[in-house]
Design a protein around this motif. Structure first.
Motif, PDB file in Angstrom:
ATOM      1  N   CYS A 102       0.837  -1.196   0.000  1.00 19.12           N
ATOM      2  CA  CYS A 102       0.000   0.000   0.000  1.00 19.12           C
ATOM      3  C   CYS A 102       0.870   1.243   0.000  1.00 19.12           C
ATOM      4  N   VAL A 103       0.429   2.246  -0.742  1.00 19.43           N
ATOM      5  CA  VAL A 103       1.081   3.552  -0.739  1.00 19.43           C
ATOM      6  C   VAL A 103       0.084   4.566  -0.197  1.00 19.43           C
ATOM      7  N   LEU A 104       0.456   5.221   0.888  1.00 22.59           N
ATOM      8  CA  LEU A 104      -0.376   6.235   1.521  1.00 22.59           C
ATOM      9  C   LEU A 104       0.305   7.576   1.256  1.00 22.59           C
ATOM     10  N   SER A 105      -0.203   8.311   0.277  1.00 23.20           N
ATOM     11  CA  SER A 105       0.482   9.521  -0.177  1.00 23.20           C
ATOM     12  C   SER A 105      -0.354  10.757   0.139  1.00 23.20           C
ATOM     13  N   PHE A 106       0.235  11.666   0.904  1.00 25.13           N
ATOM     14  CA  PHE A 106      -0.447  12.894   1.308  1.00 25.13           C
ATOM     15  C   PHE A 106       0.245  14.065   0.600  1.00 25.13           C
ATOM     16  N   SER A 107       0.137  14.023  -0.723  1.00 25.78           N
ATOM     17  CA  SER A 107       0.944  14.896  -1.567  1.00 25.78           C
ATOM     18  C   SER A 107       0.314  16.272  -1.766  1.00 25.78           C
ATOM     19  N   PRO A 108       1.111  17.328  -1.630  1.00 33.33           N
ATOM     20  CA  PRO A 108       0.629  18.673  -1.965  1.00 33.33           C
ATOM     21  C   PRO A 108       0.940  19.064  -3.406  1.00 33.33           C
ATOM     22  N   GLU A 109       1.540  18.135  -4.177  1.00 35.88           N
ATOM     23  CA  GLU A 109       2.076  18.524  -5.485  1.00 35.88           C
ATOM     24  C   GLU A 109       1.428  17.762  -6.640  1.00 35.88           C
ATOM     25  N   ARG A 110       1.090  18.517  -7.686  1.00 40.16           N
ATOM     26  CA  ARG A 110       0.593  17.915  -8.925  1.00 40.16           C
ATOM     27  C   ARG A 110       1.757  17.770  -9.906  1.00 40.16           C
ATOM     28  N   TYR A 111       1.872  16.563 -10.484  1.00 39.34           N
ATOM     29  CA  TYR A 111       2.825  16.357 -11.576  1.00 39.34           C
ATOM     30  C   TYR A 111       2.261  16.908 -12.877  1.00 39.34           C
ATOM     31  N   LEU A 112       1.105  16.387 -13.296  1.00 35.37           N
ATOM     32  CA  LEU A 112       0.596  16.792 -14.599  1.00 35.37           C
ATOM     33  C   LEU A 112      -0.895  16.495 -14.707  1.00 35.37           C
ATOM     34  N   LYS A 113      -1.618  17.470 -15.246  1.00 34.57           N
ATOM     35  CA  LYS A 113      -3.041  17.307 -15.511  1.00 34.57           C
ATOM     36  C   LYS A 113      -3.307  17.650 -16.969  1.00 34.57           C
ATOM     37  N   LYS A 114      -4.141  16.853 -17.615  1.00 37.12           N
ATOM     38  CA  LYS A 114      -4.608  17.185 -18.953  1.00 37.12           C
ATOM     39  C   LYS A 114      -6.114  17.389 -18.908  1.00 37.12           C
ATOM     40  N   GLU A 115      -6.556  18.536 -19.393  1.00 37.07           N
ATOM     41  CA  GLU A 115      -7.979  18.850 -19.476  1.00 37.07           C
ATOM     42  C   GLU A 115      -8.237  19.380 -20.881  1.00 37.07           C
ATOM     43  N   HIS A 116      -8.885  18.562 -21.693  1.00 39.70           N
ATOM     44  CA  HIS A 116      -9.046  18.849 -23.115  1.00 39.70           C
ATOM     45  C   HIS A 116      -7.644  18.922 -23.755  1.00 39.70           C
ATOM     46  N   LEU A 117      -7.223  20.075 -24.227  1.00 45.12           N
ATOM     47  CA  LEU A 117      -5.900  20.166 -24.844  1.00 45.12           C
ATOM     48  C   LEU A 117      -4.908  20.957 -23.983  1.00 45.12           C
ATOM     49  N   THR A 118      -5.286  21.224 -22.731  1.00 43.81           N
ATOM     50  CA  THR A 118      -4.427  21.996 -21.832  1.00 43.81           C
ATOM     51  C   THR A 118      -3.699  21.084 -20.850  1.00 43.81           C
ATOM     52  N   LEU A 119      -2.386  21.230 -20.772  1.00 46.70           N
ATOM     53  CA  LEU A 119      -1.577  20.536 -19.775  1.00 46.70           C
ATOM     54  C   LEU A 119      -1.202  21.526 -18.681  1.00 46.70           C
ATOM     55  N   THR A 120      -1.283  21.070 -17.428  1.00 49.83           N
ATOM     56  CA  THR A 120      -0.927  21.901 -16.281  1.00 49.83           C
ATOM     57  C   THR A 120      -0.009  21.116 -15.357  1.00 49.83           C
ATOM     58  N   THR A 121       1.085  21.736 -14.946  1.00 51.99           N
ATOM     59  CA  THR A 121       1.971  21.132 -13.955  1.00 51.99           C
ATOM     60  C   THR A 121       2.246  22.173 -12.881  1.00 51.99           C
ATOM     61  N   GLN A 122       2.473  21.728 -11.638  1.00 50.18           N
ATOM     62  CA  GLN A 122       2.641  22.656 -10.516  1.00 50.18           C
ATOM     63  C   GLN A 122       3.817  22.237  -9.636  1.00 50.18           C
TER      64      GLN A 122
END
Length: 402
Positions: free
Chosen positions: A198-218
């Motif tokens: 099991c991995v219990l991850s309490f992450s505050p960070e986004r690697y990558l999101k794709k929404e339609h044709l937009t990529l977002t990283t933080q």
């Protein structure tokens, strides 16, 4: 029918594979998904685009990097998992204001979930103190060796990671996850069960999101502890905002991420809507930037991952040199840590976190890890970097050492 998160997660944990994933949009609204399954698994990146009409849940391990570049991972593997693993869920639920709604599956299963409403865990809680596999002096020496590499011009920054570990430990991962989630309140939290691990991850960070044709990283670079009072908290935030070392680390990774995205982005579409903005979480303050771009309709998931993974915040710059040097200095194979957990929707939208602030639990072998890392630059003070590792893991270590 309304279920608590506890009963749904207890039921989901009876499957071979289950995943809880929380994400957040630009205005702070949360979305929570549960997925469970027994079969239909994927362990090759190039197979994923062939299943674009299905939900897929799983992870990308950090050492997937070796498939993209002339790199290797020869350190000890303390938490053995494949470099990549996804499953096609039999059931998918999404949190709504009225409880959880099923978005994939057979409604008959709701009767099974209802039976988990009153079940309490009978698993004992026995955890030895989490410790490092080396002395602090060894850590300080490694930092100075990395700084020597920077002085030689071999890199500007690398992310150096270390593992806190506990042997002969037993606990109920669902109960622990729910407890810590109440404390951490992180926006990209995930719970991933793969049979006995099991991995219990309490992450505050986004690697990558794709929404339609937009990529977002933080990407995140820059950390301060929370203050004991409101006044101290404000002072620590202001200190982080004005810290030139922290800002330079963050900006360096933003430049790296911009370069990664430019490999697949539409011309002139890469932008930085937020630069070095400080966000406050339960245990720490973090400096976070947001980078976006547009991609073409024929840009595949495989192309996107090859261009951007591993995320710059967990590598350093230049990326290849940084990963080579961290491999030489670290004492463990990162595996799923500093990789990414997430999901892909039918049609190709996806969202993935960065696996940090995490507990990796191997129930069969009764061992657990709390890995942690930090960015090392020429301006790094070895003692301060060690203290930052303690700050980042404090909430987790305090929970188990209570």
């Amino acid at each position: 029918m309304k279920f608590t998160k506890k009963c749904l997660l207890q039921w989901a944990n009876t499957f071979d594979y289950c995943q809880f994933f929380r994400t957040q949009n630009k205005v702070g609204q949360l979305k929570e998904l549960f997925a469970v399954g027994h079969k239909n698994t994927i362990d090759q990146l190039n197979d994923i685009d062939q299943l674009s009409s299905k939900y897929l849940f799983g992870y990308l391990g950090y050492d997937l990097k070796n498939n993209f570049e002339d790199l290797k991972s020869e350190n000890e593997d303390l938490f053995e998992l494949p470099d990549l693993f996804f499953f096609e869920p039999e059931y998918v639920f999404e949190l709504s204001e009225n409880g959880f709604i099923m978005i994939k599956g057979n409604a008959e299963v709701l009767k099974q979930i209802k039976n988990y409403k009153t079940i309490n865990s009978s698993i004992e809680f026995k955890v030895n103190k989490f410790v490092l596999p080396f002395d602090k002096s060894d850590y300080l020496e490694k930092i100075n060796l990395i700084k020597q590499q920077i002085q030689l011009g071999n890199l500007y920054e690398t992310n150096f990671c270390i593992p806190f570990f506990s042997n002969e430990c037993v606990f109920d991962p669902v109960a622990v996850f729910l407890d810590i989630d109440e404390l951490a309140k992180a926006p990209f939290t995930s719970y991933l069960k793969l049979k006995d691990k099991c991995v219990l991850s309490f992450s505050p960070e986004r690697y990558l999101k794709k929404e339609h044709l937009t990529l977002t990283t933080q990407p995140i670079k820059g950390t301060r502890k929370r203050g004991a009072s409101k006044q101290e908290d404000i002072a620590l935030v202001n200190e982080l905002i004005s810290d030139e070392k922290e800002r330079s680390e963050n900006i360096m990774i933003v430049d790296l991420v911009r370069n990664d995205l430019s490999k697949i982005a539409e011309v002139n579409s890469v932008r930085v809507p937020e630069l070095c903005k400080v966000y406050s979480f339960e245990g720490v303050h973090q400096m976070i930037s947001r980078v976006e771009c547009e991609v073409t309709t024929d840009c595949t998931f495989e192309e996107t991952i090859k261009a951007t993974f591993p995320m710059g915040s967990m590598t350093g710059a230049p990326k290849i040199s940084a990963m080579n040097i961290s491999e030489q200095m670290e004492v463990f194979k990162r595996g799923i840590y500093s990789g990414s957990i997430g999901y892909i929707e039918p049609g190709g939208n996806f969202d993935f976190n960065v696996v940090i602030r995490s507990v990796l639990y191997d129930a069969k072998n009764k061992k657990a890890l709390i890995p942690v890392g930090g960015a090392i630059t020429i301006g790094s003070d070895a003692n301060s970097e060690f203290e930052e590792c303690l700050v980042k893991t404090k909430l987790l270590r305090d929970y188990f050492n209570k």
